[in-house]
Design a protein around this motif. Structure first.
Motif, PDB file in Angstrom:
ATOM      1  N   ARG A 153       0.837  -1.197   0.000  1.00  0.00           N
ATOM      2  CA  ARG A 153       0.000   0.000   0.000  1.00  0.00           C
ATOM      3  C   ARG A 153       0.876   1.253   0.000  1.00  0.00           C
ATOM      4  O   ARG A 153       1.989   1.262   0.524  1.00  0.00           O
ATOM      5  CB  ARG A 153      -0.904   0.004   1.236  1.00  0.00           C
ATOM      6  N   TYR A 154       0.339   2.311  -0.587  1.00  0.00           N
ATOM      7  CA  TYR A 154       1.020   3.609  -0.631  1.00  0.00           C
ATOM      8  C   TYR A 154       0.057   4.656  -0.075  1.00  0.00           C
ATOM      9  O   TYR A 154      -0.661   5.316  -0.823  1.00  0.00           O
ATOM     10  CB  TYR A 154       1.434   3.953  -2.061  1.00  0.00           C
ATOM     11  N   PHE A 163      16.394   0.849  -1.477  1.00  0.00           N
ATOM     12  CA  PHE A 163      14.948   0.761  -1.433  1.00  0.00           C
ATOM     13  C   PHE A 163      14.417   1.993  -0.723  1.00  0.00           C
ATOM     14  O   PHE A 163      15.119   2.593   0.099  1.00  0.00           O
ATOM     15  CB  PHE A 163      14.502  -0.513  -0.704  1.00  0.00           C
ATOM     16  N   LYS A 164      13.190   2.369  -1.020  1.00  0.00           N
ATOM     17  CA  LYS A 164      12.623   3.563  -0.401  1.00  0.00           C
ATOM     18  C   LYS A 164      12.504   3.420   1.113  1.00  0.00           C
ATOM     19  O   LYS A 164      12.592   4.398   1.847  1.00  0.00           O
ATOM     20  CB  LYS A 164      11.250   3.870  -1.005  1.00  0.00           C
ATOM     21  N   SER A 165      12.298   2.200   1.548  1.00  0.00           N
ATOM     22  CA  SER A 165      12.120   1.951   2.984  1.00  0.00           C
ATOM     23  C   SER A 165      12.306   0.467   3.246  1.00  0.00           C
ATOM     24  O   SER A 165      12.221  -0.354   2.310  1.00  0.00           O
ATOM     25  CB  SER A 165      10.716   2.382   3.435  1.00  0.00           C
ATOM     26  N   GLU A 221      10.921  -5.385   2.123  1.00  0.00           N
ATOM     27  CA  GLU A 221      10.288  -6.588   2.630  1.00  0.00           C
ATOM     28  C   GLU A 221       9.113  -7.007   1.752  1.00  0.00           C
ATOM     29  O   GLU A 221       8.929  -8.201   1.459  1.00  0.00           O
ATOM     30  CB  GLU A 221       9.816  -6.367   4.067  1.00  0.00           C
ATOM     31  N   SER A 222       8.315  -6.044   1.296  1.00  0.00           N
ATOM     32  CA  SER A 222       7.174  -6.390   0.450  1.00  0.00           C
ATOM     33  C   SER A 222       7.648  -6.945  -0.887  1.00  0.00           C
ATOM     34  O   SER A 222       7.061  -7.898  -1.415  1.00  0.00           O
ATOM     35  CB  SER A 222       6.267  -5.176   0.238  1.00  0.00           C
TER      36      SER A 222
END
Length: 352
Positions: free
Chosen positions: A137-138, A325-327, A332-333
């Protein structure tokens, strides 16, 4: 004489070959019997469009990137797009609008304008799959929610341009106007279960010639690492080195390289690669080929390679310890999505 009113019209706003393939399957199955209208808003989609498969199809310029000449060009482009798409659709009783995302102004204004322009009494929005984007989700940030309210001001100058604000996920999965979310088979997602519809595989692999008659062959799926800020130059070299060492350990002699449109430097290529140039979606092309291995860094095309090819083809992703990665949540996703699809992440060169 006025045009006949269609009982149901399905409209597909697509921005990539993958979205096009999903729209085509939905049109043939879940929206069978409806009038089918295709609108693409990225020029790179046009080579894959088969116009004969649609009742109407046209390119729609993205207002932010291709405004009309002169003052207020972006605003006038939005109004022109609404008029032109409404003309494609024609009179309709029910509209089903399909898009991978609904917060962008290029698409959102149609939620209000198109039903009114076509005289529809009912409208539902449905979300197209968009590869790896769909595995997490974003949530709308505060800035994006403020931007939604600012976009509503356009209605003061053009009543048909009434932006439809919503909360939750930015693609619109939580919005009340969205009643269905299409997802790809084998990929995890975080969407409301009651809205989710899983598509069949987008392509079916045709019988391919046996690879046993010639040298072992592999496909490297290119991706801009340095160019997209996913790695520094040293990291990109490390990713490429690990990938090539793995191929060499398997005796791969024939390597095909499929570059990314936004990777002019072909960062993961090497001397001796056969450069692939095709004018159809990569997924369709892969379904006609036989490979011993399909490899890359973190491209979503690896997920579809795993769906297309059987267990005799190894599919692997390399160098994640060198990638940005952005986060941690994004990493993980993506890891869960790749592993769920059967893509091996960063296996050692001697992995069985």
């Amino acid at each position: 004489m006025s045009a006949a009113r269609a009982s149901r019209v399905a409209v597909y706003f697509v921005a990539s070959p993958l979205q096009y393939l999903a729209a085509r399957q939905i049109a043939q199955t879940h929206e069978r019997g409806a009038r089918q209208v295709l609108v693409w808003y990225q020029p790179g989609v046009e080579p894959v469009v088969q116009r004969g498969e649609w009742d109407a199809a046209a390119y729609m310029p993205w207002p932010r990137h291709r405004p009309l000449p002169g003052p207020f060009g972006r605003h006038r482009r939005l109004r022109a797009n609404v008029r032109e798409v409404a003309a494609l659709v024609g009179p309709a009783e029910v509209l089903h609008l399909h898009s991978a995302v609904f917060d962008t102004e290029a698409i959102n204004y149609f939620l209000h304008a198109l039903p009114r322009g076509c005289g529809a009494r009912e409208m539902h929005a449905r979300i197209l799959p968009d590869g790896i984007i769909g595995v997490r989700r974003y949530p709308l940030s505060t800035a994006k929610r403020v931007a939604q309210q600012l976009r509503r001001l356009r209605a003061l100058a053009a009543p048909e341009l009434r932006y439809t604000p919503f909360a939750g996920d930015r693609i619109g999965s939580d919005a009340p106007f969205c009643d269905r979310i299409y997802v790809l088979p084998g990929l995890p997602h975080e969407y409301p279960a009651h809205k989710v519809v899983t598509l069949a595989p987008l392509v079916q692999a045709a019988a391919a010639p046996s690879a046993a008659a010639g040298p072992r062959r592999a496909l490297v799926i290119g991706q801009p690492l340095v160019g997209a800020g996913l790695a520094d130059e040293a990291g990109a070299r490390a990713v490429a080195g690990r990938l090539r060492a793995w191929l060499a350990a398997r005796g791969i002699q024939h390597v095909l390289y499929k570059g990314h449109p936004k990777d002019p430097h072909q960062e993961l290529s090497a001397p001796g690669d056969e450069i692939v140039r095709i004018d159809q979606p990569l997924e369709l092309w892969m379904a006609t080929q036989a490979f011993d291995a399909v490899v890359g860094a973190r491209s979503s095309a690896l997920l579809f390679a795993r769906q297309v090819h059987g267990p005799g083809t190894e599919v692997a992703a390399f160098g994640w310890d060198h990638l940005r990665f952005k986060s941690p949540a994004e990493r993980e996703s993506m890891r869960r999505a790749f592993e769920a699809a059967g893509v091996r992440i960063d296996p050692p060169a001697d992995a069985p």
